[in-house]
Design a protein around this motif. Structure first.
Motif, PDB file in Angstrom:
ATOM      1  N   GLU A 113       7.912  76.639 -52.488  1.00 13.09           N
ATOM      2  CA  GLU A 113       8.829  77.375 -53.355  1.00 13.09           C
ATOM      3  C   GLU A 113       9.059  78.744 -52.741  1.00 13.09           C
ATOM      4  O   GLU A 113       8.136  79.547 -52.636  1.00 13.09           O
ATOM      5  N   GLN A 114      10.289  78.988 -52.370  1.00 12.42           N
ATOM      6  CA  GLN A 114      10.591  80.283 -51.792  1.00 12.42           C
ATOM      7  C   GLN A 114      11.208  81.161 -52.860  1.00 12.42           C
ATOM      8  O   GLN A 114      12.101  80.735 -53.591  1.00 12.42           O
ATOM      9  N   ALA A 115      10.719  82.386 -52.937  1.00 12.82           N
ATOM     10  CA  ALA A 115      11.258  83.335 -53.906  1.00 12.82           C
ATOM     11  C   ALA A 115      12.654  83.761 -53.460  1.00 12.82           C
ATOM     12  O   ALA A 115      12.923  83.887 -52.267  1.00 12.82           O
ATOM     13  N   PRO A 116      13.553  83.964 -54.419  1.00 11.89           N
ATOM     14  CA  PRO A 116      14.894  84.401 -54.046  1.00 11.89           C
ATOM     15  C   PRO A 116      14.836  85.776 -53.376  1.00 11.89           C
ATOM     16  O   PRO A 116      14.046  86.640 -53.766  1.00 11.89           O
ATOM     17  N   ALA A 117      15.665  85.931 -52.365  1.00 13.30           N
ATOM     18  CA  ALA A 117      15.673  87.192 -51.627  1.00 13.30           C
ATOM     19  C   ALA A 117      16.245  88.307 -52.497  1.00 13.30           C
ATOM     20  O   ALA A 117      17.162  88.094 -53.296  1.00 13.30           O
ATOM     21  N   GLU A 118      15.678  89.487 -52.338  1.00 11.37           N
ATOM     22  CA  GLU A 118      16.168  90.656 -53.071  1.00 11.37           C
ATOM     23  C   GLU A 118      17.557  91.010 -52.554  1.00 11.37           C
ATOM     24  O   GLU A 118      17.800  90.970 -51.347  1.00 11.37           O
ATOM     25  N   PRO A 119      18.468  91.368 -53.440  1.00 13.26           N
ATOM     26  CA  PRO A 119      19.794  91.771 -52.953  1.00 13.26           C
ATOM     27  C   PRO A 119      19.684  93.076 -52.167  1.00 13.26           C
ATOM     28  O   PRO A 119      18.880  93.954 -52.496  1.00 13.26           O
ATOM     29  N   ALA A 120      20.468  93.184 -51.130  1.00 15.21           N
ATOM     30  CA  ALA A 120      20.435  94.381 -50.295  1.00 15.21           C
ATOM     31  C   ALA A 120      20.974  95.572 -51.092  1.00 15.21           C
ATOM     32  O   ALA A 120      21.951  95.460 -51.831  1.00 15.21           O
ATOM     33  N   VAL A 121      20.325  96.705 -50.953  1.00 16.24           N
ATOM     34  CA  VAL A 121      20.731  97.908 -51.664  1.00 16.24           C
ATOM     35  C   VAL A 121      21.726  98.653 -50.791  1.00 16.24           C
ATOM     36  O   VAL A 121      21.475  98.889 -49.601  1.00 16.24           O
TER      37      VAL A 121
END
Length: 102
Positions: A60-68
Motif C-alpha cells: 500500500e503506497q501512501a498518496p504523494a503530497e501535492p507540491a507546494v
C-alpha cells in the motif's frame, strides 16, 4: 550508583537487533546482553519491524503530497506584510498604537 546517559540508537542498529530477535536463534535476555539494550526495547523494535515489513514490498503506497507552489506563498506573505505596514501606519497616526510600537 550512577545513571547511564540516555543513548540514541541508529536505525541501522535497531534493524540489526530487531532482525536478530525475529530470527529467534537467541533468547531476548541473550540478545539484550549481547547488544547492551533492555529486552523490552528489543521487543518494541521487533514489533515495529514486523508491523512495517509489508511496506517494504509496496503493498500500500501512501498518496504523494501535492507540491507546494512557493511563488503563491511568497505572494501571500507580501500581501500580508503590506497590510500590516499599512495598518500599523494608520493606527500610529490615529494614536491607537502603544508608544513602544511607533
Amino acid at each position: 550508583m550512577s545513571k547511564r546517559p540516555r543513548r540514541n540508537h541508529s536505525p541501522a542498529f535497531k534493524a540489526k537487533v530487531a532482525l536478530a530477535a525475529v530470527k529467534g536463534e537467541k533468547t531476548l535476555a541473550e540478545l539484550a546482553q549481547q547488544f547492551d539494550v533492555h529486552p523490552n526495547l528489543i521487543n518494541q523494535w521487533r514489533a515495529k519491524l514486523l508491523e512495517s515489513a509489508a511496506d517494504v514490498f509496496g503493498s500500500e503506497q501512501a498518496p504523494a503530497e501535492p507540491a507546494v507552489d512557493v511563488t503563491v506563498l511568497h505572494a501571500k506573505i507580501g500581501e500580508l506584510t503590506l497590510a500590516n505596514d499599512f495598518l500599523s501606519g494608520a493606527l500610529g497616526k490615529a494614536g491607537l498604537l502603544p508608544s513602544a510600537k511607533r
